[in-house]
Design a protein around this motif. Structure first.
Motif, PDB file in Angstrom:
ATOM      1  N   GLU A 175       0.818  -1.216   0.000  1.00  0.00           N
ATOM      2  CA  GLU A 175       0.000   0.000   0.000  1.00  0.00           C
ATOM      3  C   GLU A 175       0.849   1.261   0.000  1.00  0.00           C
ATOM      4  O   GLU A 175       0.515   2.241  -0.668  1.00  0.00           O
ATOM      5  CB  GLU A 175      -0.924  -0.019   1.219  1.00  0.00           C
ATOM      6  CG  GLU A 175      -1.934   1.120   1.246  1.00  0.00           C
ATOM      7  CD  GLU A 175      -2.868   1.043   2.437  1.00  0.00           C
ATOM      8  OE1 GLU A 175      -3.357   2.096   2.881  1.00  0.00           O
ATOM      9  OE2 GLU A 175      -3.107  -0.088   2.920  1.00  0.00           O
ATOM     10  N   TRP A 176       1.965   1.247   0.738  1.00  0.00           N
ATOM     11  CA  TRP A 176       2.797   2.458   0.828  1.00  0.00           C
ATOM     12  C   TRP A 176       3.460   2.796  -0.505  1.00  0.00           C
ATOM     13  O   TRP A 176       3.683   3.972  -0.814  1.00  0.00           O
ATOM     14  CB  TRP A 176       3.824   2.332   1.945  1.00  0.00           C
ATOM     15  CG  TRP A 176       4.856   1.247   1.789  1.00  0.00           C
ATOM     16  CD1 TRP A 176       4.751  -0.053   2.203  1.00  0.00           C
ATOM     17  CD2 TRP A 176       6.157   1.371   1.202  1.00  0.00           C
ATOM     18  NE1 TRP A 176       5.897  -0.751   1.902  1.00  0.00           N
ATOM     19  CE2 TRP A 176       6.776   0.098   1.301  1.00  0.00           C
ATOM     20  CE3 TRP A 176       6.858   2.424   0.605  1.00  0.00           C
ATOM     21  CZ2 TRP A 176       8.063  -0.146   0.816  1.00  0.00           C
ATOM     22  CZ3 TRP A 176       8.149   2.174   0.128  1.00  0.00           C
ATOM     23  CH2 TRP A 176       8.732   0.911   0.239  1.00  0.00           C
ATOM     24  N   LYS A 195       9.814   6.121   3.740  1.00  0.00           N
ATOM     25  CA  LYS A 195       8.476   5.512   3.699  1.00  0.00           C
ATOM     26  C   LYS A 195       8.554   4.025   4.041  1.00  0.00           C
ATOM     27  O   LYS A 195       7.679   3.492   4.749  1.00  0.00           O
ATOM     28  CB  LYS A 195       7.857   5.704   2.311  1.00  0.00           C
ATOM     29  CG  LYS A 195       7.480   7.138   1.949  1.00  0.00           C
ATOM     30  CD  LYS A 195       6.950   7.212   0.527  1.00  0.00           C
ATOM     31  CE  LYS A 195       6.741   8.652   0.059  1.00  0.00           C
ATOM     32  NZ  LYS A 195       5.667   9.344   0.802  1.00  0.00           N
ATOM     33  N   GLU A 225       9.021   3.422   7.835  1.00  0.00           N
ATOM     34  CA  GLU A 225       7.785   3.640   8.586  1.00  0.00           C
ATOM     35  C   GLU A 225       6.751   2.544   8.295  1.00  0.00           C
ATOM     36  O   GLU A 225       6.211   1.922   9.220  1.00  0.00           O
ATOM     37  CB  GLU A 225       7.195   5.006   8.249  1.00  0.00           C
ATOM     38  CG  GLU A 225       5.888   5.294   8.979  1.00  0.00           C
ATOM     39  CD  GLU A 225       5.272   6.625   8.600  1.00  0.00           C
ATOM     40  OE1 GLU A 225       4.232   6.980   9.202  1.00  0.00           O
ATOM     41  OE2 GLU A 225       5.811   7.310   7.706  1.00  0.00           O
ATOM     42  N   ALA A 226       6.485   2.296   7.032  1.00  0.00           N
ATOM     43  CA  ALA A 226       5.393   1.388   6.663  1.00  0.00           C
ATOM     44  C   ALA A 226       5.706  -0.072   6.985  1.00  0.00           C
ATOM     45  O   ALA A 226       4.816  -0.830   7.382  1.00  0.00           O
ATOM     46  CB  ALA A 226       5.074   1.533   5.176  1.00  0.00           C
ATOM     47  N   GLU A 227       6.965  -0.463   6.807  1.00  0.00           N
ATOM     48  CA  GLU A 227       7.338  -1.855   7.048  1.00  0.00           C
ATOM     49  C   GLU A 227       7.764  -2.101   8.492  1.00  0.00           C
ATOM     50  O   GLU A 227       8.045  -3.247   8.868  1.00  0.00           O
ATOM     51  CB  GLU A 227       8.469  -2.268   6.091  1.00  0.00           C
ATOM     52  CG  GLU A 227       8.108  -2.192   4.617  1.00  0.00           C
ATOM     53  CD  GLU A 227       7.143  -3.286   4.193  1.00  0.00           C
ATOM     54  OE1 GLU A 227       6.977  -4.259   4.949  1.00  0.00           O
ATOM     55  OE2 GLU A 227       6.553  -3.169   3.092  1.00  0.00           O
TER      56      GLU A 227
END
Length: 550
Positions: free
Chosen positions: A196-197, A286, A289-291
């Motif tokens: 999604e990111w 990104k 943060e996302a993972e």
């Protein structure tokens, strides 16, 4: 009473120290940074224009190998990235070039191309990639295996090969920029759908904002004291641009190319600007943060490769203001990334290693102007002369399958058909090559298989020789000679200007310091493996670097 308290206090302090050490006994996150075409001297040559938080932070508070080198010849992006992450050289991992002649398929192949997989994230062929030609395991593979697949491995670069090869065979994701669409893409080798990111980043279309921007210098032009004047005769220019001078109006160049119908893969232009590096840095943040990289005690790895330095270096050369400006802006990107890591992962919880996939030569035309022996090599003309010579010696045939920069692949089928001894014809080609004034020496495949070279350029070439994938004859151009245009520069030789690159470690428990002992890039993977107490990559024969720890 005080005497009773002291032992308990001592025990308490010891336990606290042990607890702190246990928490930091392994870094939570490894950040591998590759800077494409970064010569070692850029650390010092441009230092006067660097800020405090990027390269200076890494060198002043990290451990720096001042004499770091590639331990093989034919330095290029594909071989460089996999050599760092596999801890071995092309002789063992098999990636002998960005592209090379595959004798089993009878044609030239790209190092990561793979028609068995498709693009994820765009309607293009840019994602038909995998690491299937890599013949050994990687540091990233071993991290995944050691954690029973619980570690996360993410790789990001503008270039496909610079993302795929560090990612290894079992990464959680490898992402790169698609030249045709400007999307961040991957391959079905890794996933069926983008995270999604990444999809969100593609919807933001930052790349389009950069395509409409102007590349302005970070500082007044007179501040670039380490570079030649703007618009010198040794730098190239963008297609559609009148002169290689600041400012570079990307929107104007893009529109000009579209009118001329020479768009091609139009988003590739962004790679030749500092904006490309900034995009990679932003994607790295990104991903962290996302993972959730570095958020638990299971070590993760984030592989980042900054490719714009290579595109700019090829176009402008090492003495151009554009090149210095690109490093000044990369320095700022690194400062931002380090600050982000301190905040999100925590000081002392992450380890950075930084190196390059190769360095780069001075522009031969510039060296000629200084009366330094230098010049250019014409592969096409030499191939024609070689073919004519072999026709005279053995009869007519299509003798040469592939030839570039004095590296010759022979037609083995024709050689077998005419019952010619392979060692004999290789030797004849080598002898003929060294008659060319630009060629210093030539080694044959049979020589590289038979003899054990232990020093100088012959050792570097032997380390690069892979029996399956390497050329039959390996010619070595004289220093400061190259098969390239008269503007900009390239790489791929056994000379120090191609092999001398930064090797540094920063963060976690690394003590600040430096060494002038000769270290090699194939020692990076075993060093990190030793930090993590895991197996070294399968083809690794190098020892760890003795990095002092706190």
């Amino acid at each position: 009473m005080r005497n009773l308290i002291k032992p308990f206090l001592a025990i308490g302090l010891a336990l606290m120290a042990t607890s702190t050490f246990a928490q930091n006994s392994k870094p939570k996150l490894i950040v591998g940074i590759m800077v494409d075409q970064m010569r070692y001297d850029y650390l010092e040559r441009f230092r006067y224009n660097y800020g405090d938080g990027g390269f200076k932070e890494l060198t002043d508070n990290g451990f720096v190998c001042r004499n770091g080198h590639y331990d093989y010849a034919a330095t290029a992006t594909g071989p460089g990235h996999i050599s760092v992450y596999s801890g071995t050289y092309p002789a063992h991992h098999g990636i002998v070039g960005n592209s090379f002649f595959d004798r089993s398929q009878d044609h030239t192949v790209y190092c990561v191309s793979d028609d068995n997989y498709n693009t994820v994230g765009a309607d293009s062929k840019g994602g038909k990639m995998s690491p299937h030609r890599v013949q050994v395991s990687t540091l990233t593979d071993e991290i995944k295996l050691a954690s029973n697949m619980r570690s996360k491995v993410i790789s990001i670069s503008l270039k496909d090969r610079s993302s795929v090869l560090p990612a290894g065979h079992i990464a959680d994701g490898a992402f790169w920029l698609d030249d045709a669409t400007g999307n961040w893409i991957s391959s079905t080798f890794y996933m069926d759908k983008l995270p999604e990111w990444v999809e969100k980043a593609n919807k933001e279309r930052k790349v389009d904002e950069y395509m409409k921007s102007v590349w302005e210098p970070a500082l007044p032009l007179e501040k670039y004291e380490a570079s030649l004047k703007d618009n010198n005769p040794y730098e190239g220019k963008f297609k559609g641009e009148e002169a290689p001078v600041f400012p570079h109006d990307l929107d104007k160049i893009d529109k000009s190319n579209r009118v001329a119908k020479s768009v091609g893969k139009r988003y590739s232009m962004i790679k030749s600007t500092p904006f490309g590096n900034t995009m990679v840095k932003d994607m790295a943040k990104k991903a962290i943060e996302a993972e959730g990289l570095g958020k638990d005690d299971i070590t993760d790895l984030l592989a980042i490769s900054f490719s714009s330095t290579d595109y700019v270096g090829h176009q402008y050369g090492p003495t151009a203001i554009e090149t210095e400006d690109t490093y000044i802006k990369l320095d700022r990107d690194l400062a931002d990334l380090i600050s982000y890591l301190d905040k999100e992962v925590g000081e002392g919880n992450y380890l950075i290693f930084l190196s390059a996939d190769h360095a780069g030569a001075n522009v031969p035309a510039y060296m000629e102007s200084l009366k330094v022996p230098a010049g250019y090599f014409d592969s096409k003309a030499v191939t024609e002369r070689l073919d004519q010579y072999l026709d005279q010696e053995y009869g007519e045939a299509d003798w040469i399958k592939s030839h570039h920069s004095a590296k010759v692949y022979l037609n083995r089928e024709a050689i077998k058909e005419k019952k010619i001894d392979l060692a004999e014809i290789q030797e004849k080609v080598a002898d003929k090559l060294v008659e060319e004034p630009e060629i210093k020496d030539a080694l044959t495949g049979k020589q590289l298989e038979k003899y054990d070279y232990s020093r100088d350029y012959k050792m570097l070439i032997q380390n690069a020789y892979n029996r399956q994938n390497s050329p039959d004859v390996y010619g070595i151009l004289h220093s400061n000679y190259m098969d390239y245009s008269r503007t900009g520069t390239s790489h791929g030789t056994p000379y120090a200007y191609d092999t001398h690159v930064p090797i540094l470690f920063y963060g976690w428990r690394v003590k600040a310091g430096e060494t002038v002992k000769r270290q090699t890039i194939t020692e990076i993977a075993p060093t990190v493996s030793a930090f993590l107490h895991i197996n070294m990559p399968s083809g690794c024969y190098s020892n760890p670097i003795e990095v002092p720890l706190k």
